[in-house]
Design a protein around this motif. Sequence first.
Motif, PDB file in Angstrom:
ATOM      1  N   LYS A  85       1.427   2.637  -6.883  1.00 38.55           N
ATOM      2  CA  LYS A  85       0.966   1.805  -8.014  1.00 38.55           C
ATOM      3  C   LYS A  85      -0.056   2.535  -8.886  1.00 38.55           C
ATOM      4  O   LYS A  85       0.050   2.545 -10.105  1.00 38.55           O
ATOM      5  CB  LYS A  85       0.340   0.485  -7.496  1.00 38.55           C
ATOM      6  CG  LYS A  85       1.326  -0.443  -6.801  1.00 38.55           C
ATOM      7  CD  LYS A  85       0.580  -1.545  -6.068  1.00 38.55           C
ATOM      8  CE  LYS A  85      -0.269  -0.971  -5.013  1.00 38.55           C
ATOM      9  NZ  LYS A  85      -0.453  -1.557  -3.763  1.00 38.55           N
TER      10      LYS A  85
ATOM     11  N   ARG B  36      -7.451   2.950   4.261  1.00 41.25           N
ATOM     12  CA  ARG B  36      -6.876   1.602   4.234  1.00 41.25           C
ATOM     13  C   ARG B  36      -7.012   0.917   5.599  1.00 41.25           C
ATOM     14  O   ARG B  36      -6.230   1.190   6.514  1.00 41.25           O
ATOM     15  CB  ARG B  36      -5.414   1.683   3.798  1.00 41.25           C
ATOM     16  CG  ARG B  36      -5.249   2.116   2.343  1.00 41.25           C
ATOM     17  CD  ARG B  36      -3.806   2.388   2.029  1.00 41.25           C
ATOM     18  NE  ARG B  36      -3.559   2.598   0.620  1.00 41.25           N
ATOM     19  CZ  ARG B  36      -3.557   3.792   0.027  1.00 41.25           C
ATOM     20  NH1 ARG B  36      -3.867   4.879   0.695  1.00 41.25           N
ATOM     21  NH2 ARG B  36      -3.270   3.889  -1.270  1.00 41.25           N
TER      22      ARG B  36
ATOM     23  N   PHE C 249     -13.864  -9.054   1.159  1.00 44.83           N
ATOM     24  CA  PHE C 249     -13.069  -8.233   0.243  1.00 44.83           C
ATOM     25  C   PHE C 249     -12.203  -9.121  -0.665  1.00 44.83           C
ATOM     26  O   PHE C 249     -12.128  -8.923  -1.874  1.00 44.83           O
ATOM     27  CB  PHE C 249     -12.188  -7.258   1.046  1.00 44.83           C
ATOM     28  CG  PHE C 249     -11.251  -6.461   0.187  1.00 44.83           C
ATOM     29  CD1 PHE C 249     -11.685  -5.318  -0.466  1.00 44.83           C
ATOM     30  CD2 PHE C 249      -9.932  -6.870  -0.004  1.00 44.83           C
ATOM     31  CE1 PHE C 249     -10.833  -4.588  -1.301  1.00 44.83           C
ATOM     32  CE2 PHE C 249      -9.071  -6.152  -0.823  1.00 44.83           C
ATOM     33  CZ  PHE C 249      -9.522  -5.007  -1.459  1.00 44.83           C
ATOM     34  N   ARG C 250     -11.561 -10.133  -0.063  1.00 46.89           N
ATOM     35  CA  ARG C 250     -10.648 -11.005  -0.838  1.00 46.89           C
ATOM     36  C   ARG C 250     -11.403 -11.809  -1.904  1.00 46.89           C
ATOM     37  O   ARG C 250     -10.855 -12.094  -2.966  1.00 46.89           O
ATOM     38  CB  ARG C 250      -9.885 -11.940   0.093  1.00 46.89           C
ATOM     39  CG  ARG C 250      -8.971 -11.260   1.093  1.00 46.89           C
ATOM     40  CD  ARG C 250      -7.888 -10.444   0.429  1.00 46.89           C
ATOM     41  NE  ARG C 250      -7.151  -9.630   1.402  1.00 46.89           N
ATOM     42  CZ  ARG C 250      -6.443  -8.567   1.082  1.00 46.89           C
ATOM     43  NH1 ARG C 250      -6.350  -8.165  -0.179  1.00 46.89           N
ATOM     44  NH2 ARG C 250      -5.820  -7.878   1.994  1.00 46.89           N
TER      45      ARG C 250
ATOM     46  N   GLY D 207      -4.240  -4.153  -5.574  1.00 50.48           N
ATOM     47  CA  GLY D 207      -4.189  -3.821  -4.150  1.00 50.48           C
ATOM     48  C   GLY D 207      -2.974  -4.522  -3.541  1.00 50.48           C
ATOM     49  O   GLY D 207      -2.529  -5.569  -4.050  1.00 50.48           O
ATOM     50  N   GLY D 208      -2.459  -3.967  -2.448  1.00 51.98           N
ATOM     51  CA  GLY D 208      -1.226  -4.498  -1.852  1.00 51.98           C
ATOM     52  C   GLY D 208      -1.304  -5.953  -1.417  1.00 51.98           C
ATOM     53  O   GLY D 208      -0.278  -6.623  -1.284  1.00 51.98           O
ATOM     54  N   GLY D 209      -2.534  -6.469  -1.212  1.00 50.95           N
ATOM     55  CA  GLY D 209      -2.661  -7.835  -0.713  1.00 50.95           C
ATOM     56  C   GLY D 209      -2.835  -8.884  -1.804  1.00 50.95           C
ATOM     57  O   GLY D 209      -3.036 -10.072  -1.517  1.00 50.95           O
TER      58      GLY D 209
ATOM     59  N   ARG E 251       4.964  -9.858   3.319  1.00 52.02           N
ATOM     60  CA  ARG E 251       4.656  -9.751   1.894  1.00 52.02           C
ATOM     61  C   ARG E 251       5.853  -9.495   0.984  1.00 52.02           C
ATOM     62  O   ARG E 251       5.823  -9.907  -0.182  1.00 52.02           O
ATOM     63  CB  ARG E 251       3.633  -8.627   1.684  1.00 52.02           C
ATOM     64  CG  ARG E 251       2.270  -8.995   2.223  1.00 52.02           C
ATOM     65  CD  ARG E 251       1.355  -7.814   2.108  1.00 52.02           C
ATOM     66  NE  ARG E 251      -0.009  -8.117   2.516  1.00 52.02           N
ATOM     67  CZ  ARG E 251      -0.998  -7.263   2.429  1.00 52.02           C
ATOM     68  NH1 ARG E 251      -0.770  -6.058   1.956  1.00 52.02           N
ATOM     69  NH2 ARG E 251      -2.216  -7.599   2.810  1.00 52.02           N
TER      70      ARG E 251
ATOM     71  N   ILE F 252     -13.533   1.105   0.645  1.00 52.59           N
ATOM     72  CA  ILE F 252     -13.014  -0.211   1.038  1.00 52.59           C
ATOM     73  C   ILE F 252     -13.327  -0.511   2.511  1.00 52.59           C
ATOM     74  O   ILE F 252     -13.644  -1.640   2.870  1.00 52.59           O
ATOM     75  CB  ILE F 252     -11.478  -0.264   0.813  1.00 52.59           C
ATOM     76  CG1 ILE F 252     -11.122   0.037  -0.650  1.00 52.59           C
ATOM     77  CG2 ILE F 252     -10.888  -1.593   1.262  1.00 52.59           C
ATOM     78  CD1 ILE F 252     -11.298  -1.061  -1.629  1.00 52.59           C
TER      79      ILE F 252
ATOM     80  N   LEU G 191      -6.132  -1.868   6.718  1.00 49.23           N
ATOM     81  CA  LEU G 191      -5.018  -2.673   7.220  1.00 49.23           C
ATOM     82  C   LEU G 191      -3.822  -1.830   7.682  1.00 49.23           C
ATOM     83  O   LEU G 191      -2.811  -2.370   8.086  1.00 49.23           O
ATOM     84  CB  LEU G 191      -4.575  -3.679   6.154  1.00 49.23           C
ATOM     85  CG  LEU G 191      -5.655  -4.691   5.761  1.00 49.23           C
ATOM     86  CD1 LEU G 191      -5.191  -5.581   4.625  1.00 49.23           C
ATOM     87  CD2 LEU G 191      -6.037  -5.560   6.967  1.00 49.23           C
TER      88      LEU G 191
ATOM     89  N   MET H  89       0.851  -1.202   0.000  1.00 53.02           N
ATOM     90  CA  MET H  89       0.000   0.000   0.000  1.00 53.02           C
ATOM     91  C   MET H  89       0.881   1.245   0.000  1.00 53.02           C
ATOM     92  O   MET H  89       1.910   1.283   0.687  1.00 53.02           O
ATOM     93  CB  MET H  89      -0.849   0.029   1.285  1.00 53.02           C
ATOM     94  CG  MET H  89      -1.886  -1.047   1.354  1.00 53.02           C
ATOM     95  SD  MET H  89      -2.668  -1.143   2.997  1.00 53.02           S
ATOM     96  CE  MET H  89      -1.772  -2.506   3.749  1.00 53.02           C
TER      97      MET H  89
ATOM     98  N   ASP I 113      -8.889  -1.915  -7.011  1.00 53.32           N
ATOM     99  CA  ASP I 113      -9.761  -1.480  -5.908  1.00 53.32           C
ATOM    100  C   ASP I 113     -11.025  -0.793  -6.430  1.00 53.32           C
ATOM    101  O   ASP I 113     -12.105  -0.954  -5.868  1.00 53.32           O
ATOM    102  CB  ASP I 113      -9.007  -0.528  -4.959  1.00 53.32           C
ATOM    103  CG  ASP I 113      -8.100  -1.296  -3.998  1.00 53.32           C
ATOM    104  OD1 ASP I 113      -8.181  -2.528  -3.964  1.00 53.32           O
ATOM    105  OD2 ASP I 113      -7.315  -0.649  -3.288  1.00 53.32           O
TER     106      ASP I 113
HETATM  107  C1  S3P Z   1      -4.853  -3.790   0.703  1.00 53.00           C
HETATM  108  C2  S3P Z   1      -4.438  -2.742  -0.076  1.00 53.00           C
HETATM  109  C3  S3P Z   1      -5.358  -1.717  -0.602  1.00 53.00           C
HETATM  110  C4  S3P Z   1      -6.761  -2.319  -0.714  1.00 53.00           C
HETATM  111  C5  S3P Z   1      -7.193  -2.925   0.574  1.00 53.00           C
HETATM  112  C6  S3P Z   1      -6.279  -4.053   1.027  1.00 53.00           C
HETATM  113  C7  S3P Z   1      -3.828  -4.730   1.246  1.00 53.00           C
HETATM  114  O1  S3P Z   1      -4.919  -1.272  -1.888  1.00 53.00           O
HETATM  115  O2  S3P Z   1      -6.801  -3.277  -1.735  1.00 53.00           O
HETATM  116  O3  S3P Z   1      -7.237  -1.898   1.544  1.00 53.00           O
HETATM  117  O4  S3P Z   1      -4.180  -5.832   1.683  1.00 53.00           O
HETATM  118  O5  S3P Z   1      -2.626  -4.367   1.192  1.00 53.00           O
HETATM  119  P1  S3P Z   1      -3.622  -0.320  -2.123  1.00 53.00           P
HETATM  120  O6  S3P Z   1      -2.421  -1.188  -2.173  1.00 53.00           O
HETATM  121  O7  S3P Z   1      -3.900   0.342  -3.412  1.00 53.00           O
HETATM  122  O8  S3P Z   1      -3.591   0.637  -0.986  1.00 53.00           O
END
Ligand code: S3P
Length: 166
Positions: free
Chosen positions: A15, A119, A58-59, A80-82, A135, A46, A121, A11, A34
Amino acid sequence: MGENIILIGFMGSGKTSSAKKLAVHLGWEAVEMDELILKRSGKADINEIFEESGELGFRLLEMEVAKDLCNSNKKVISTGGGIIMNQINMMYLKECGRVFYLKDNFDLIMQRLSKDKTRPLLKDRKKAQALFDLRCPLYEHYADDIIDGEDVEPKIIAEQIYKIVK
Ligand code: S3P
């Protein structure tokens, strides 16, 4: 198979902004996962998805969007970062293009996002640090190319990627 570029990274690593600038250079479309997830959920942000359906909800949406993106062509996709936490997502995305990891530094990211409330998380710094540590090896594992994004403007990141792919 389509020709696409996929940006991964933690995050706040730039990106979305880098994807928009890179898309202009290439004459392609920039898409943000997102945003597609929000559209699909009908929710405004979110946090709302996390509050109503939990991270799991969400996932699941994230995985549906990743699957749909398999059919893309000439898109710069910011994830997204995850995204890397689910290997199915990465199977879909790696199938549709070249993956660039925007590598960044945790303290700089937290500084940059210190006022961010979007965000879920990132609310707890210790948990965010643990996520980052967990990660980073996965981003490296899935990356076709690694871009040093530490203290680098999205404009420069986009130019670097453009030079690699043009
Ligand atoms: C997430 C990153 C967010 C978004 C959500 C979960 C994550 O996107 O998908 O809050 O798990 O790292 P960005 O990476 O664009 O902030």
